[in-house]
Design a protein around this motif. Structure first.
Motif, PDB file in Angstrom:
ATOM      1  N   ILE A 139      -9.204   5.177  -3.815  1.00 29.36           N
ATOM      2  CA  ILE A 139      -9.274   6.044  -4.988  1.00 29.36           C
ATOM      3  C   ILE A 139      -9.944   7.348  -4.589  1.00 29.36           C
ATOM      4  CG2 ILE A 139     -10.254   6.326  -7.287  1.00 29.36           C
ATOM      5  CD1 ILE A 139      -9.870   3.285  -7.610  1.00 29.36           C
ATOM      6  N   ARG A 186      -7.350   0.841 -11.965  1.00 29.21           N
ATOM      7  CA  ARG A 186      -5.958   0.438 -11.745  1.00 29.21           C
ATOM      8  C   ARG A 186      -5.236   0.250 -13.075  1.00 29.21           C
ATOM      9  NH1 ARG A 186      -4.728  -0.349  -6.642  1.00 29.21           N
ATOM     10  NH2 ARG A 186      -6.302  -1.022  -5.158  1.00 29.21           N
ATOM     11  N   ARG A 192       1.952   2.779  -3.347  1.00 29.49           N
ATOM     12  CA  ARG A 192       0.943   3.389  -4.208  1.00 29.49           C
ATOM     13  C   ARG A 192       0.480   4.728  -3.664  1.00 29.49           C
ATOM     14  NH1 ARG A 192      -1.718  -1.816  -4.495  1.00 29.49           N
ATOM     15  NH2 ARG A 192      -3.079  -1.040  -2.891  1.00 29.49           N
ATOM     16  N   TYR A 232     -14.449  -3.789 -17.120  1.00 32.46           N
ATOM     17  CA  TYR A 232     -13.333  -4.699 -16.868  1.00 32.46           C
ATOM     18  C   TYR A 232     -13.608  -6.001 -17.611  1.00 32.46           C
ATOM     19  CZ  TYR A 232      -9.788  -7.241 -14.209  1.00 32.46           C
ATOM     20  OH  TYR A 232      -8.695  -7.973 -13.841  1.00 32.46           O
ATOM     21  N   PHE A 236      -4.642   7.510  -6.287  1.00 29.68           N
ATOM     22  CA  PHE A 236      -4.702   6.633  -5.124  1.00 29.68           C
ATOM     23  C   PHE A 236      -4.167   7.389  -3.922  1.00 29.68           C
ATOM     24  CE2 PHE A 236      -4.361   3.381  -8.466  1.00 29.68           C
ATOM     25  CZ  PHE A 236      -5.446   2.597  -8.115  1.00 29.68           C
ATOM     26  N   ASP A 269       0.812  -1.223   0.000  1.00 27.93           N
ATOM     27  CA  ASP A 269       0.000   0.000   0.000  1.00 27.93           C
ATOM     28  C   ASP A 269       0.842   1.268   0.000  1.00 27.93           C
ATOM     29  OD1 ASP A 269      -3.169  -0.192   1.763  1.00 27.93           O
ATOM     30  OD2 ASP A 269      -2.649  -0.473  -0.326  1.00 27.93           O
ATOM     31  N   ILE A 293      -3.801   8.346 -11.270  1.00 24.86           N
ATOM     32  CA  ILE A 293      -4.465   7.428 -12.196  1.00 24.86           C
ATOM     33  C   ILE A 293      -4.699   8.145 -13.519  1.00 24.86           C
ATOM     34  CG2 ILE A 293      -6.545   6.068 -12.645  1.00 24.86           C
ATOM     35  CD1 ILE A 293      -6.871   5.840  -9.584  1.00 24.86           C
ATOM     36  N   VAL A 316     -12.933  -0.512  -9.991  1.00 20.98           N
ATOM     37  CA  VAL A 316     -11.633  -0.271  -9.359  1.00 20.98           C
ATOM     38  C   VAL A 316     -10.532  -0.955 -10.169  1.00 20.98           C
ATOM     39  CG1 VAL A 316     -10.233  -0.688  -7.295  1.00 20.98           C
ATOM     40  CG2 VAL A 316     -12.611   0.040  -7.056  1.00 20.98           C
ATOM     41  N   LYS A 317     -10.793  -2.181 -10.633  1.00 21.62           N
ATOM     42  CA  LYS A 317      -9.807  -2.901 -11.445  1.00 21.62           C
ATOM     43  C   LYS A 317      -9.529  -2.149 -12.747  1.00 21.62           C
ATOM     44  CE  LYS A 317      -9.636  -7.177  -9.390  1.00 21.62           C
ATOM     45  NZ  LYS A 317      -8.529  -8.064  -9.219  1.00 21.62           N
TER      46      LYS A 317
END
Length: 154
Positions: A119, A42, A6, A70, A114, A3, A11, A38-39
């Motif tokens: 987010i 990322r 990041r 996604y 992030f 964590d 983003i 969220v994926k």
């Protein structure tokens, strides 16, 4: 990836907003998202387009931002263009609503990033620029770029 690595990783940034608006005041907001969204974020699958923030019934909503579906989300269909709720303090929402109604200002999303694994979105209370202001800003940037290039050459 831990964590802490990041921490405050960007983003996406809304470069168009800087061109069309003059930012007056900034706010940090959380976003209500689904797992597949969220994926996608990322992976950087986001487009600001003509997105803006709207205050309805004491809540702030992000309208017009597209998060690409996604691919491996399974059978759950995601609407990439849905309105997403922003998480702000009640007094911040009241401030934004009052400023947009009274002074005719806009609330524009500035960037997504992030922060400690969550987010966040930076939004700004903004005043629209006139066409000649936009041109002056572009001219000013081009001149400063030329000066930087000249200095680097020496």
């Amino acid at each position: 990836m831990a964590d802490h690595t990041r921490h405050n990783a960007r983003i996406a940034e809304n470069r168009k907003a800087r061109q069309y608006y003059e930012f007056l005041e900034f706010f940090e907001a959380g976003l209500v998202l689904t797992g597949p969204e969220v994926k996608s974020l990322r992976a950087g699958q986001v487009s600001f387009g003509d997105s803006f923030v709207e205050c309805r019934n004491g809540e702030a909503w992000l309208v017009g931002m597209r998060i690409a579906p996604y691919e491996r989300a399974g059978y759950v269909q995601q609407n990439p263009d849905r309105d997403r709720k922003l998480l702000l303090h009640a007094r911040e929402i009241r401030t934004l609503a009052a400023q947009t109604e009274q002074k005719g200002l806009t609330v524009a999303p500035v960037r997504l990033y992030f922060k400690q694994g969550r987010i966040k979105m930076e939004i700004a209370l903004a005043r629209g620029r006139k066409l000649h202001d936009q041109r002056e800003e572009l001219k000013r940037r081009a001149e400063s770029r030329d000066v930087e290039r000249e200095l680097a050459r020496r």
